[in-house]
Design a protein around this motif. Structure first.
Motif, mmCIF file in Angstrom:
data_model
loop_
_atom_site.group_PDB
_atom_site.id
_atom_site.type_symbol
_atom_site.label_atom_id
_atom_site.label_comp_id
_atom_site.label_asym_id
_atom_site.label_seq_id
_atom_site.Cartn_x
_atom_site.Cartn_y
_atom_site.Cartn_z
ATOM 1 N N THR A 171 0.698 -1.326 -0.048
ATOM 2 C CA THR A 171 -0.036 -0.037 0.003
ATOM 3 C C THR A 171 1.055 1.123 0.084
ATOM 4 O O THR A 171 1.895 1.248 0.633
ATOM 5 N N ASP A 173 0.479 5.779 0.173
ATOM 6 C CA ASP A 173 -0.862 6.741 0.223
ATOM 7 C C ASP A 173 -0.484 7.879 -0.625
ATOM 8 O O ASP A 173 0.586 8.001 -1.175
ATOM 9 N N LYS A 174 -1.487 8.782 -0.960
ATOM 10 C CA LYS A 174 -1.299 9.754 -1.503
ATOM 11 C C LYS A 174 -0.116 10.746 -1.364
ATOM 12 O O LYS A 174 0.577 11.273 -2.356
ATOM 13 N N GLU A 183 -3.983 12.042 -8.408
ATOM 14 C CA GLU A 183 -5.109 12.603 -9.019
ATOM 15 C C GLU A 183 -5.180 12.624 -10.764
ATOM 16 O O GLU A 183 -6.262 12.992 -11.152
ATOM 17 N N MET A 190 -6.967 4.432 -7.280
ATOM 18 C CA MET A 190 -6.843 4.851 -5.966
ATOM 19 C C MET A 190 -8.213 4.566 -5.294
ATOM 20 O O MET A 190 -9.155 4.661 -5.731
ATOM 21 N N THR A 191 -7.957 4.081 -3.826
ATOM 22 C CA THR A 191 -9.022 4.003 -2.965
ATOM 23 C C THR A 191 -8.964 4.606 -1.811
ATOM 24 O O THR A 191 -7.836 4.385 -0.904
ATOM 25 N N ALA A 192 -9.628 5.550 -1.434
ATOM 26 C CA ALA A 192 -9.728 6.269 -0.170
ATOM 27 C C ALA A 192 -8.298 6.865 0.025
ATOM 28 O O ALA A 192 -7.724 6.825 0.995
ATOM 29 N N GLY A 193 -7.689 7.459 -1.056
ATOM 30 C CA GLY A 193 -6.494 8.020 -1.044
ATOM 31 C C GLY A 193 -5.464 7.323 -1.021
ATOM 32 O O GLY A 193 -4.320 7.753 -0.730
ATOM 33 N N LYS A 194 -5.478 5.988 -1.121
ATOM 34 C CA LYS A 194 -4.375 4.747 -1.299
ATOM 35 C C LYS A 194 -4.246 4.059 -2.579
ATOM 36 O O LYS A 194 -5.584 3.787 -3.028
ATOM 37 N N GLN A 196 -3.367 0.303 -3.585
ATOM 38 C CA GLN A 196 -3.164 -0.834 -2.840
ATOM 39 C C GLN A 196 -3.131 -1.810 -3.800
ATOM 40 O O GLN A 196 -3.957 -2.093 -4.708
#
Length: 257
Positions: A171, A173-174, A183, A190-194, A196
């Motif tokens: 994982t 993160d942004k 973006e 991306m899912t929830a700013g991550k 994975q």
């Protein structure tokens, strides 16, 4: 010629030009009435023709191999080694890389041969000296040939406890990827700013102090985004066999010394 090669690599990963279709659609109503639609229609047709004049998969693979070969020489230079100090052929492992890429352009594409290719490449070169493994890593930007985010490490043979390919969850993160990627090109992943990968296949070299080298080779999420296909990992399997053989030889020699 070199510049043309780089522009062709960019074209290989370029997305379908939707603007070209819209240019043609906008021009059509004006074509019959005033003839003014010829310009946007011509521009749109040029855009579509240009898009489909891409390099072949074989050409891409040849260019990639050229850049990887050049990187072997750089690995020696960056680690302060001379070829005469090596006791075996170097091994190389590479895969997709989206973190610490130094601003490199990101692209994912499935070729006509079903192979998923990507930019930049996360490359690891391992050289063998009499007492150590010497590793060089970078993010290779194929659109410029520049190796970015370079790093080097050295590991005594006696400290290496395993080398393997394995599947694991990874994982990022942004904040690690950066807003430009999270973006932009990576937004669909991306899912929830991550970002994975739930079943990432990786090359891992572990020392007594923990995992020291890790290279992402493939992941079903990437393959799905590219529309199916496969990401070959045979180079990593060969690297595992080569490193294991060297470790057996060195540890056996140390045990009988």
């Amino acid at each position: 010629m070199a510049q043309d090669k780089r522009s062709q690599i960019k074209k290989y990963f370029a997305k379908f030009p939707k603007w070209a279709v819209w240019s043609i659609v906008i021009g059509l109503p004006f074509l019959a009435a005033y003839g003014l639609g010829l310009i946007p229609i011509a521009i749109g047709i040029w855009g579509l023709v240009s898009h489909y004049q891409k390099p072949t998969d074989a050409e891409m693979d040849a260019w990639i191999q050229e850049d990887l070969k050049d990187l072997q020489a750089r690995a020696l230079s960056k680690t302060g080694l001379d070829r005469s100090e090596l006791i075996g052929e170097p091994v190389m492992v590479y895969g997709p890389r989206f973190w610490k890429i130094g601003g490199a352009e990101v692209g994912i594409k499935k070729g006509k041969d079903g192979v998923v290719r990507f930019i930049p490449l996360g490359v690891t070169v391992i050289n063998f000296t009499p007492i150590q493994l010497v590793a060089y890593q970078c993010a290779l930007d194929l659109t410029t040939s520049n190796p970015l985010s370079e790093s080097t490490d050295e590991y005594f043979y006696r400290d290496v406890v395993s080398v393997s390919t394995q599947s694991k969850t990874m994982t990022w993160d942004k904040g690690v990827l950066g807003a430009k990627l999270a973006e932009g090109p990576l937004a669909p992943l991306m899912t929830a700013g991550k970002l994975q990968f739930n079943a990432a296949e990786t090359f891992s070299l572990t020392t007594s102090g923990g995992t020291s080298i890790e290279v992402v080779l493939s992941d079903p999420t990437l393959i799905e985004k590219a529309g199916g296909g496969s990401i070959p990992t045979d180079m990593a399997e060969k690297a595992v066999q080569t490193v294991r053989k060297m470790l057996r030889e060195k540890k056996a020699a140390a045990a009988t010394a």
